[in-house]
Scaffold this motif. Structure first.
Motif, PDB file in Angstrom:
ATOM      1  N   ALA A  17       5.602   6.913   4.277  1.00  0.00           N
ATOM      2  CA  ALA A  17       4.282   7.443   3.957  1.00  0.00           C
ATOM      3  C   ALA A  17       3.254   7.046   5.003  1.00  0.00           C
ATOM      4  O   ALA A  17       2.385   7.839   5.381  1.00  0.00           O
ATOM      5  N   ALA A  18       3.363   5.812   5.505  1.00  0.00           N
ATOM      6  CA  ALA A  18       2.389   5.320   6.476  1.00  0.00           C
ATOM      7  C   ALA A  18       2.528   6.000   7.834  1.00  0.00           C
ATOM      8  O   ALA A  18       1.625   5.906   8.664  1.00  0.00           O
ATOM      9  N   LEU A  27       0.814  -1.214   0.000  1.00  0.00           N
ATOM     10  CA  LEU A  27       0.000   0.000   0.000  1.00  0.00           C
ATOM     11  C   LEU A  27       0.844   1.258   0.000  1.00  0.00           C
ATOM     12  O   LEU A  27       0.517   2.261  -0.664  1.00  0.00           O
ATOM     13  N   ALA A  28       1.930   1.246   0.780  1.00  0.00           N
ATOM     14  CA  ALA A  28       2.718   2.454   0.956  1.00  0.00           C
ATOM     15  C   ALA A  28       4.044   2.097   1.598  1.00  0.00           C
ATOM     16  O   ALA A  28       4.222   1.000   2.143  1.00  0.00           O
ATOM     17  N   PRO A  76      -2.299   6.505   3.852  1.00  0.00           N
ATOM     18  CA  PRO A  76      -2.590   5.412   2.916  1.00  0.00           C
ATOM     19  C   PRO A  76      -2.858   4.067   3.580  1.00  0.00           C
ATOM     20  O   PRO A  76      -3.438   3.179   2.947  1.00  0.00           O
ATOM     21  N   LEU A  77      -2.453   3.912   4.832  1.00  0.00           N
ATOM     22  CA  LEU A  77      -2.723   2.665   5.545  1.00  0.00           C
ATOM     23  C   LEU A  77      -3.986   2.773   6.383  1.00  0.00           C
ATOM     24  O   LEU A  77      -4.906   1.955   6.254  1.00  0.00           O
ATOM     25  N   ALA A  78      -4.062   3.779   7.218  1.00  0.00           N
ATOM     26  CA  ALA A  78      -5.229   3.938   8.090  1.00  0.00           C
ATOM     27  C   ALA A  78      -6.505   4.140   7.285  1.00  0.00           C
ATOM     28  O   ALA A  78      -7.575   3.629   7.636  1.00  0.00           O
ATOM     29  N   PRO A 100      -9.312   2.019   2.788  1.00  0.00           N
ATOM     30  CA  PRO A 100     -10.579   1.851   2.062  1.00  0.00           C
ATOM     31  C   PRO A 100     -10.990   3.105   1.289  1.00  0.00           C
ATOM     32  O   PRO A 100     -11.502   3.000   0.165  1.00  0.00           O
ATOM     33  N   SER A 101     -10.785   4.290   1.856  1.00  0.00           N
ATOM     34  CA  SER A 101     -11.115   5.525   1.141  1.00  0.00           C
ATOM     35  C   SER A 101     -10.193   5.719  -0.050  1.00  0.00           C
ATOM     36  O   SER A 101     -10.629   6.132  -1.136  1.00  0.00           O
ATOM     37  N   VAL A 102      -8.903   5.432   0.147  1.00  0.00           N
ATOM     38  CA  VAL A 102      -7.939   5.587  -0.944  1.00  0.00           C
ATOM     39  C   VAL A 102      -8.339   4.697  -2.118  1.00  0.00           C
ATOM     40  O   VAL A 102      -8.274   5.102  -3.281  1.00  0.00           O
ATOM     41  N   ARG A 103      -8.780   3.487  -1.821  1.00  0.00           N
ATOM     42  CA  ARG A 103      -9.184   2.567  -2.890  1.00  0.00           C
ATOM     43  C   ARG A 103     -10.357   3.109  -3.687  1.00  0.00           C
ATOM     44  O   ARG A 103     -10.331   3.122  -4.927  1.00  0.00           O
TER      45      ARG A 103
END
Length: 475
Positions: A21-22, A16-17, A143-145, A148-151
């Motif tokens: 970034a995370a 994911l990242a 991008p981790l937390a 789902p929104s990022v997707r």
């Protein structure tokens, strides 16, 4: 920079990242939800605009694009609603306007008086602004937390970019009209800029302007226009002189020219989006699943029309010689309520399910050994099975039982007055039999001699008035 090394250098964090970034703070749940609600509002308003302007838009290609883009928007609204519901947000408040200035912004686009201004408002303003806000969210949230929104944002960006690309070409096609009114149109685009600035940008993260902004077109509430319009390639839209179904179901007619008539039936389905847009535009207060499913069906019907268009191109026949009428959408849109129109739609769909319906058309294409027609009829048949389910979910569910629902739609259809003789008497059409010319063109391309029996076909809708319920639409 993190010094952590994953096992054998495998991508960490499921790819994911990076760890760097995370570890960035990103957005809180509250701020994430606030922005997602504004994206939801933007897609919902764009969906509304595409449908509200579809029927009266005369350009065929734009009708088809509006159908597809409304479908995209409906799907992204559904995804955003689900995501917000996952984030500690009962009640969701998704039907609340997030900002009056943002409401005014979309109202201006909805009320744009011409095709060129509508295209600029949608494709040169709203969609690029929405795309930029979505991209900002993707790169700002953790991008981790917030994976789902990022997707869902990534998927939305794919289709927003596709709509942007189409819109750029559409705007270019109207370059002359836009240039002729450059000063006036530029002044209106500045109104949109001012409204967006007053809202703090689409996502509400920019500094808001305190100055009031003028409204140019949205001073009065928008009124949906239910009367279908067609461009100059549809010179005789009242023409009901050729009865496609009478030809298809005549066992004396060979299957090969029936392919040509089936392509006519498909392209004739332009009128179904024109009618369904009226149902969606005039029906308020339903669950979002209703609008999503009905918009999917509307898009399917537009797809079927384009299958007909492709079919004629594949045969080397000029489809503009085929008199594609709008009498069905015109009659339903101007004579029935939205619920009655839905009833007629469902009633007709039930007639497409027996062996004399969609299966027959598929079998006819196979008998003609025409692979493209068989493929199109195969998918058309599958779509209609889906549409029957949509009808059961959202129309039949309003009645005590399915028979009552079908009977109610039957009665609604019986109320529609088809002005066959009236239109001829008024000089709107002569109901010219265009079939011989189109059939001869097809024979010329095929290098075959016309069949005199096929050539002589001229049975009009008027001679089959008792069968109008099954002959006037191919929903």
């Amino acid at each position: 920079m993190s010094m952590y090394q994953s096992f054998r250098g495998l991508p960490a964090l499921a790819g994911l990242a990076s760890f760097d970034a995370a570890q960035q703070p990103g957005l809180s749940v509250e701020e994430c939800v606030r922005r997602l609600k504004r994206f939801h509002y933007a897609f919902r308003r764009l969906h509304e605009i595409f449908l509200a302007r579809l029927t009266a838009e005369p350009v065929y290609e734009l009708k088809m694009a509006f159908s597809l883009h409304a479908h995209y928007c409906a799907e992204h609204v559904a995804a955003l609603r689900q995501r917000v519901g996952e984030m500690r947000e009962p009640p969701l408040g998704l039907d609340i306007v997030p900002d009056p200035a943002l409401e005014a912004y979309f109202n201006e686009i909805l009320a744009a008086p011409t095709t060129e201004e509508l295209l600029l408002g949608l494709y040169a303003h709203a969609l690029p602004v929405l795309g930029a806000a979505l991209e900002k969210h993707r790169t700002t949230t953790n991008p981790l937390a917030d994976a789902p929104s990022v997707r869902l944002v990534k998927f939305a960006l794919l289709e927003v970019e596709e709509m942007d690309d189409y819109g750029a070409q559409a705007v270019d096609a109207f370059e002359a009209e836009i240039g002729a009114r450059k000063t006036e149109i530029q002044a209106w685009l500045e109104v949109l800029d001012d409204a967006l600035a007053a809202a703090g940008g689409l996502d509400g993260t920019s500094e808001r302007t305190s100055a009031a902004f003028p409204r140019k077109y949205s001073g009065k509430p928008f009124v949906y226009d239910p009367v279908p319009q067609r461009d100059a390639r549809f010179p005789d839209p009242y023409n009901m002189g050729v009865n496609a179904e009478a030809f298809l179901y005549d066992p004396a007619m060979p299957p090969e020219p029936k392919v040509l008539m089936m392509f006519y039936k498909r392209i004739r389905e332009i009128d179904v989006p024109e009618m369904m847009a009226s149902i969606l535009s005039e029906t308020k207060g339903k669950p979002w699943g209703y609008y999503r499913d009905m918009t999917r069906q509307l898009w399917d019907e537009a797809r079927h029309a384009m299958m007909g268009e492709v079919g004629f191109v594949s045969l080397g026949v000029d489809w503009t010689k085929v008199m594609v009428n709008f009498t069905w959408s015109l009659g339903l849109n101007t004579q029935l309520s939205a619920k009655e129109r839905h009833g007629v739609l469902y009633f007709i769909e039930q007639g497409l399910m027996p062996k004399t319906g969609k299966r027959f058309e598929w079998e006819t294409a196979q008998a003609a050994h025409h692979a493209l027609s068989a493929l199109f009829q195969d998918y058309d048949w599958a779509d209609e099975v889906l549409h029957a389910r949509v009808g059961r979910d959202w129309y039949v569910s309003q009645f005590e039982n399915p028979k009552e629902a079908v009977d109610w739609g039957d009665r609604a259809w019986s109320k529609v007055l088809i002005g066959w003789r009236q239109w001829k008497d008024e000089g709107l059409t002569q109901h010219r039999n265009w079939w011989p010319e189109v059939y001869r063109d097809w024979c010329r391309v095929q290098g075959i001699e016309p069949d005199e029996h096929v050539l002589a076909f001229s049975e009009s809708y008027e001679t089959k008035r008792a069968d109008l319920k099954t002959l006037s639409a191919s929903a």
